[in-house]
Structure formats: C-alpha cells, structure tokens
Design a protein around this motif. Structure first.
Motif, mmCIF file in Angstrom:
data_model
loop_
_atom_site.group_PDB
_atom_site.id
_atom_site.type_symbol
_atom_site.label_atom_id
_atom_site.label_comp_id
_atom_site.label_asym_id
_atom_site.label_seq_id
_atom_site.Cartn_x
_atom_site.Cartn_y
_atom_site.Cartn_z
ATOM 1 N N ARG A 165 -6.463 1.244 4.477
ATOM 2 C CA ARG A 165 -6.965 2.615 4.452
ATOM 3 C C ARG A 165 -6.055 3.552 5.240
ATOM 4 O O ARG A 165 -5.796 4.695 4.813
ATOM 5 C CB ARG A 165 -8.382 2.673 5.026
ATOM 6 N N GLU B 203 -3.011 4.196 3.158
ATOM 7 C CA GLU B 203 -3.323 5.073 2.035
ATOM 8 C C GLU B 203 -3.357 6.531 2.479
ATOM 9 O O GLU B 203 -2.946 7.432 1.741
ATOM 10 C CB GLU B 203 -4.672 4.700 1.417
ATOM 11 N N ALA B 204 -3.840 6.774 3.680
ATOM 12 C CA ALA B 204 -3.956 8.142 4.200
ATOM 13 C C ALA B 204 -2.695 8.602 4.917
ATOM 14 O O ALA B 204 -2.604 9.729 5.379
ATOM 15 C CB ALA B 204 -5.150 8.218 5.161
ATOM 16 N N THR C 69 0.833 -1.207 0.000
ATOM 17 C CA THR C 69 0.000 0.000 0.000
ATOM 18 C C THR C 69 0.863 1.251 0.000
ATOM 19 O O THR C 69 0.593 2.195 -0.757
ATOM 20 C CB THR C 69 -0.957 0.002 1.210
ATOM 21 N N LEU C 70 1.897 1.278 0.825
ATOM 22 C CA LEU C 70 2.781 2.444 0.843
ATOM 23 C C LEU C 70 3.463 2.629 -0.510
ATOM 24 O O LEU C 70 3.546 3.753 -1.021
ATOM 25 C CB LEU C 70 3.815 2.319 1.959
ATOM 26 N N SER C 71 3.947 1.541 -1.094
ATOM 27 C CA SER C 71 4.593 1.625 -2.414
ATOM 28 C C SER C 71 3.634 2.171 -3.460
ATOM 29 O O SER C 71 4.009 3.025 -4.277
ATOM 30 C CB SER C 71 5.105 0.251 -2.853
ATOM 31 N N ALA C 72 2.398 1.681 -3.431
ATOM 32 C CA ALA C 72 1.394 2.138 -4.398
ATOM 33 C C ALA C 72 1.067 3.619 -4.228
ATOM 34 O O ALA C 72 0.673 4.282 -5.189
ATOM 35 C CB ALA C 72 0.118 1.305 -4.262
ATOM 36 N N ARG C 73 1.263 4.139 -3.034
ATOM 37 C CA ARG C 73 1.003 5.553 -2.757
ATOM 38 C C ARG C 73 2.232 6.431 -3.017
ATOM 39 O O ARG C 73 2.215 7.628 -2.739
ATOM 40 C CB ARG C 73 0.549 5.741 -1.307
ATOM 41 N N GLY C 74 3.311 5.841 -3.527
ATOM 42 C CA GLY C 74 4.489 6.616 -3.903
ATOM 43 C C GLY C 74 5.602 6.672 -2.878
ATOM 44 O O GLY C 74 6.596 7.362 -3.087
ATOM 45 N N TRP C 75 5.442 5.942 -1.779
ATOM 46 C CA TRP C 75 6.524 5.905 -0.789
ATOM 47 C C TRP C 75 7.654 5.010 -1.287
ATOM 48 O O TRP C 75 7.418 3.984 -1.915
ATOM 49 C CB TRP C 75 6.011 5.340 0.535
#
Length: 193
Positions: A188, A191-192, A27-33
């Motif tokens: 979630r 993601e936030a 999830t973090l990777s998908a959010r650009g981290w």
C-alpha cells in the motif's frame, strides 16, 4: 515515467527481506515507475573503502571514478527505496559500504562557505523497508540507529516531498499472519508512493 532506485541488501533469495524487495519492485513497476533494481549482493558490490579512495575522498571528480556507475544510477533516480534487514542495530555491511563509497562529496552533499549543503534534492521520494530481530521497545532503548540514519541523514541530503519508514519488529517471533500484514502495508505504501 519516473525512475526509482531500489537498494537491496540481503544475501539470501529465500529470506523475508527478499520477498519485501520483490514486492517493492513489483508494486512500483505496476504503478508505472521505471525501477532500477540495485541488488548489492547479486551485483557483487565491494563495500570496503580503500585507502586510495579515502585519501581522495574530497577530490570532487576523481573521487567518483571507482563508483561512477553507481553514482550515475543515484543521480538518475527521482525516488530512493532501501530494503534491508537490521543486523546488530545497524545496516548490513554491504549497504553501509555503499553509503560510504557512493554518497560522496559532490554527490550526496557539497560544501558552500564551510557548510554542508544537500545535493540529492532531485530525489523526491524516499523510503526504507526494513525488519528488526529485536522488539520495538528493545530497539528504542538502543536508540534505533538505522531509523535515525534514514530519518535524519538521508532525509536531510534528499529533502524528499514524500518519506516513509516501514519497519517490522521482532522478526524472530513474528507470525506468518504478521509477515503477510507487513507485506500488505508495504504494498500500500509503494502504491501511494
């Protein structure tokens, strides 16, 4: 791009903790981290503080030598996420050993005029994702040491802008639907993040 250090502490790849770990990283990777995935068991981290390390604990500079690589990873992070099960109302030994060996004077704190001053304030986000075998009530009666260590100690030395403590209690009896709902909740939150 921001860098997140994910500390994972569970020896079994098939565990629910491992599923949480994968979900957090994905999830973090998908959010650009940029995720620095520190799987303590897979990396073979040695959690035992040696006598020499303890004697040199306050010698800032040389005290970093045995764990310099992990210190560099911690210093490079803008977010810190711990993923671990609660065992015997505490951290797994490998995670506790990481904190003992890496969160050193000059790393996690410094002394100024005899006072402890936070030294990981570059970490802007802090989260813990954990599971408990005991119920929320039993955990409360025991004082919930893992939550207190994260919400008081780690939060103090990092002073994050955002903080989350995500816990699934009664892991020994939780249903498949309960585990799925917790995975969704964790996703979630990441993601936030």
């Amino acid at each position: 791009m921001t860098r997140a250090l994910v500390l994972f502490a569970h020896p079994c790849a098939e565990s629910f903790s491992a599923a949480l770990h994968r979900h957090v990283c994905d999830t973090l990777s998908a959010r650009g981290w940029q995720v620095d995935d520190c799987d303590l068991y897979a990396e073979g981290f040695a959690p035992v503080l040696s006598a020499a390390e303890r004697r040199g604990y306050h010698d800032i500079g040389p005290n970093l030598d045995p764990v310099a690589g992990h210190v560099a990873r911690l210093r490079a992070a803008e977010a810190l996420v711990l993923v671990f099960p609660v065992w015997n109302m505490g951290y797994p030994a490998i995670l506790k050993g990481f904190l003992d060996r890496v969160f050193l004077p000059g790393v996690s704190f410094r002394m100024e005029n005899g006072q402890t001053v936070p030294n990981l304030t570059h970490i802007r986000r802090l989260a813990a994702v954990t599971t408990y075998g005991g119920s929320r009530w039993r955990t409360f009666l025991a004082g919930d040491p893992p939550r207190r260590l994260v919400t008081r100690h780690l939060r103090y030395i990092t002073r994050p802008e955002r903080f989350r403590f995500l816990a699934l209690h009664d892991m020994n009896r939780v249903t498949e639907a309960g585990r799925a709902a917790f995975l969704t909740r964790v996703g979630r939150a990441m993601e936030a993040f």
